[in-house]
Design an enzyme around this catalytic site. Structure first.
Site, PDB file in Angstrom:
ATOM      1  N   TYR A   1      31.323  32.660  18.378  1.00 20.78           N
ATOM      2  CA  TYR A   1      31.095  33.711  19.365  1.00 20.78           C
ATOM      3  C   TYR A   1      32.276  33.871  20.330  1.00 20.78           C
ATOM      4  O   TYR A   1      32.858  32.877  20.769  1.00 20.78           O
ATOM      5  CB  TYR A   1      29.866  33.373  20.219  1.00 20.78           C
ATOM      6  CG  TYR A   1      28.541  33.502  19.502  1.00 20.78           C
ATOM      7  CD1 TYR A   1      28.195  34.647  18.801  1.00 20.78           C
ATOM      8  CD2 TYR A   1      27.607  32.468  19.585  1.00 20.78           C
ATOM      9  CE1 TYR A   1      26.958  34.751  18.187  1.00 20.78           C
ATOM     10  CE2 TYR A   1      26.371  32.570  18.975  1.00 20.78           C
ATOM     11  CZ  TYR A   1      26.049  33.722  18.267  1.00 20.78           C
ATOM     12  OH  TYR A   1      24.831  33.817  17.669  1.00 20.78           O
TER      13      TYR A   1
ATOM     14  N   ARG B   1      15.825  13.323  50.678  1.00 14.94           N
ATOM     15  CA  ARG B   1      15.066  13.910  49.571  1.00 14.94           C
ATOM     16  C   ARG B   1      13.588  13.708  49.901  1.00 14.94           C
ATOM     17  O   ARG B   1      13.236  13.453  51.034  1.00 14.94           O
ATOM     18  CB  ARG B   1      15.397  13.215  48.240  1.00 14.94           C
ATOM     19  CG  ARG B   1      16.823  13.358  47.794  1.00 14.94           C
ATOM     20  CD  ARG B   1      16.997  13.105  46.298  1.00 14.94           C
ATOM     21  NE  ARG B   1      16.272  11.939  45.798  1.00 14.94           N
ATOM     22  CZ  ARG B   1      16.480  11.386  44.608  1.00 14.94           C
ATOM     23  NH1 ARG B   1      17.383  11.889  43.805  1.00 14.94           N
ATOM     24  NH2 ARG B   1      15.791  10.333  44.222  1.00 14.94           N
TER      25      ARG B   1
ATOM     26  N   MET C   1      23.671  28.031  19.899  1.00 13.32           N
ATOM     27  CA  MET C   1      22.367  27.431  20.181  1.00 13.32           C
ATOM     28  C   MET C   1      22.066  26.273  19.238  1.00 13.32           C
ATOM     29  O   MET C   1      21.510  25.258  19.645  1.00 13.32           O
ATOM     30  CB  MET C   1      21.272  28.496  20.067  1.00 13.32           C
ATOM     31  CG  MET C   1      19.925  28.033  20.567  1.00 13.32           C
ATOM     32  SD  MET C   1      18.652  29.310  20.412  1.00 13.32           S
ATOM     33  CE  MET C   1      19.115  30.445  21.707  1.00 13.32           C
TER      34      MET C   1
ATOM     35  N   LYS D   1      11.882   7.541  33.136  1.00 14.30           N
ATOM     36  CA  LYS D   1      11.672   8.982  33.340  1.00 14.30           C
ATOM     37  C   LYS D   1      12.609   9.771  32.410  1.00 14.30           C
ATOM     38  O   LYS D   1      13.545   9.186  31.825  1.00 14.30           O
ATOM     39  CB  LYS D   1      11.940   9.344  34.795  1.00 14.30           C
ATOM     40  CG  LYS D   1      13.389   9.127  35.221  1.00 14.30           C
ATOM     41  CD  LYS D   1      13.535   9.182  36.727  1.00 14.30           C
ATOM     42  CE  LYS D   1      14.971   8.898  37.130  1.00 14.30           C
ATOM     43  NZ  LYS D   1      15.096   8.561  38.560  1.00 14.30           N
TER      44      LYS D   1
HETATM   45  C1  LIG Z   1      16.035   7.588  38.862  1.00 14.69           C
HETATM   46  C2  LIG Z   1      15.682   6.621  39.928  1.00 14.69           C
HETATM   47  C3  LIG Z   1      16.012   5.264  39.802  1.00 14.69           C
HETATM   48  C4  LIG Z   1      16.894   4.720  38.699  1.00 14.69           C
HETATM   49  O1  LIG Z   1      18.233   4.884  39.065  1.00 14.69           O
HETATM   50  P1  LIG Z   1      19.413   4.305  38.150  1.00 14.69           P
HETATM   51  O2  LIG Z   1      20.644   4.656  38.875  1.00 14.69           O
HETATM   52  O3  LIG Z   1      19.324   5.027  36.852  1.00 14.69           O
HETATM   53  O4  LIG Z   1      19.179   2.859  38.003  1.00 14.69           O
HETATM   54  C5  LIG Z   1      15.521   4.395  40.742  1.00 14.69           C
HETATM   55  N1  LIG Z   1      14.788   4.827  41.778  1.00 14.69           N
HETATM   56  C6  LIG Z   1      14.478   6.116  41.956  1.00 14.69           C
HETATM   57  C7  LIG Z   1      13.671   6.514  43.129  1.00 14.69           C
HETATM   58  C8  LIG Z   1      14.920   7.055  41.046  1.00 14.69           C
HETATM   59  O5  LIG Z   1      14.627   8.351  41.225  1.00 14.69           O
END
Ligand SMILES: *Cc1c(COP(=O)(O)O)cnc(C)c1O
Length: 364
Positions: free
Chosen positions: A257, A124, A305, A32
């Site tokens: 800046y 969550r 930037m 991701k």
């Molecule tokens: C991002 C995520 C992971 C990966 O976690 P790491 O600490 O980077 O290994 C695994 N499971 C879920 C549900 C995540 O959101």
């Protein structure tokens, strides 16, 4: 951005060794956020033959990843209801985190594999133990939905060496898994991200593990970097640019800046052509460092930037176009994502994942 193929492959192999081959767990590469900033296409090219599955967060990432691999892809985050049909047709294995989505997924009428996400004391997205009976009752109404796995996620393994909360989470996970098994037969699950693999070895004994930060050669915490150093993880990313301009500013001359810095003497400074829009956090203004000719050079003035200035007093030979390293090695020196994260009061995950995806990634 130079992404090291040997480092990525070494890291996967190091974690594979922790999985007991007898149990045949699958290794899910978490890619991701543009593969934690490393570039999803780059990382897939480097490790596709070594991993079993991928995990991404949303529909945009699914669209990008789908043509790059034939391996199964899990979409773990929120996907708008309007996009669910497309996501399923792209072969995305969807996360079911809200009972409300079952009917919607079911009515699509497209065969759909799901992973039920448990909220086991994390707080969550996810199905709570209280909601689970409703989920179990609703799923069989829709024959197009098949439950492939269930999973949960640890809350604080990165923050503590006290495993009390993690054990409690594992307990909730196990009892929810048992309920699912009773209802659906052989439901299987997984629990461990990188920190789980390292700190809760028992949880590795599940169907799969989800390897994120460790794949990229970083440890989830400083404590784990110490306790698991035998893995010898290798950071895979080197962030490189070049000096755009080198000049001497007279003593007292302001830099950037807000006039937050003034040259202490006639001072050799370099302009680095990257800024906060590229992922150089503005919090590094007058705080961060970069490498030039293998020497640490302080960032001076505010990060803008698209550029920031550095003090080149220690590198008299530096000239325009010379290599500048923001993360990774140069000569015998190294700047780690962990160090930058400490300067910013954040974690390495944020430092790397916020590097602008527009910057070119090159596999080396
Ligand atoms: C991002 C995520 C992971 C990966 O976690 P790491 O600490 O980077 O290994 C695994 N499971 C879920 C549900 C995540 O959101």
């Amino acid at each position: 951005m130079e992404i090291s193929r040997p480092a990525l492959r070494h890291n996967v192999a190091a974690f594979r060794e922790r999985l007991t081959a007898a149990n045949g767990q699958e290794l899910v590469a978490v890619v991701k956020a543009n593969a934690y900033g490393h570039g999803v296409a780059t990382v897939v090219e480097a490790v596709d033959d070594l991993v079993d599955r991928y995990q991404i967060d949303d529909i945009e990432e699914l669209r990008e990843l789908r043509p790059l691999t034939s391996k199964p892809i899990h979409v773990y985050g929120y996907v708008a209801k309007a996009d669910l049909g497309e996501a399923v047709e792209l072969g995305g294995i969807m996360s079911l985190y809200d009972p409300d989505r079952i009917e919607f997924l079911g009515k699509l009428g497209i065969p759909c594999r799901i992973h039920v996400k448990f909220d086991a004391l994390l707080g969550r997205e996810g199905v709570t133990p209280e909601e689970l009976p409703d989920v179990i009752a609703a799923i069989p109404k829709y024959p197009s939905i098949s439950v492939e796995q269930v999973y949960a996620h640890f809350a604080n393994l990165e923050d503590t060496t006290d495993l009390v909360h993690a054990e409690a989470q594992a307990g909730v996970y196990r009892s929810m898994l048992a309920e699912m098994r009773q209802a659906f037969g052989k439901a299987s699950g997984n629990l461990a991200a990188t920190s789980g693999i390292l700190a809760m070895p028992d949880t590795v004994n599940q169907t799969s593990v989800r390897l994120g930060i460790g794949l990229y050669g970083l440890y989830p915490s400083a404590a784990m970097a110490r306790s698991c150093s035998e893995l010898s993880l290798r950071p895979a990313l080197r962030w490189v640019t070049h000096l755009g301009q080198v000049k001497v500013l007279p003593a007292g001359h302001p830099v950037g800046y807000g006039l937050t810095y003034r040259a202490l003497r006639d001072m050799k400074v370099g302009m680095v052509p990257l800024g906060y829009s590229d992922g150089v956090d503005r919090g590094l203004s007058n705080v961060g460092e970069v490498l030039v000719h293998g020497i640490l050079c302080p960032m001076i003035g505010r990060v803008a930037m698209n550029m920031f200035a550095i003090d080149l007093s220690s590198v008299p030979e530096a000239s325009s176009e010379d290599e500048v390293v923001l993360l990774g090695e140069q000569g015998s020196q190294r700047i780690s994502a962990e160090e930058v994260a400490a300067q910013l009061g954040t974690i390495s995950y944020e430092v790397i994942s916020r590097i602008n995806s527009r910057l070119p990634r090159r596999l080396v």
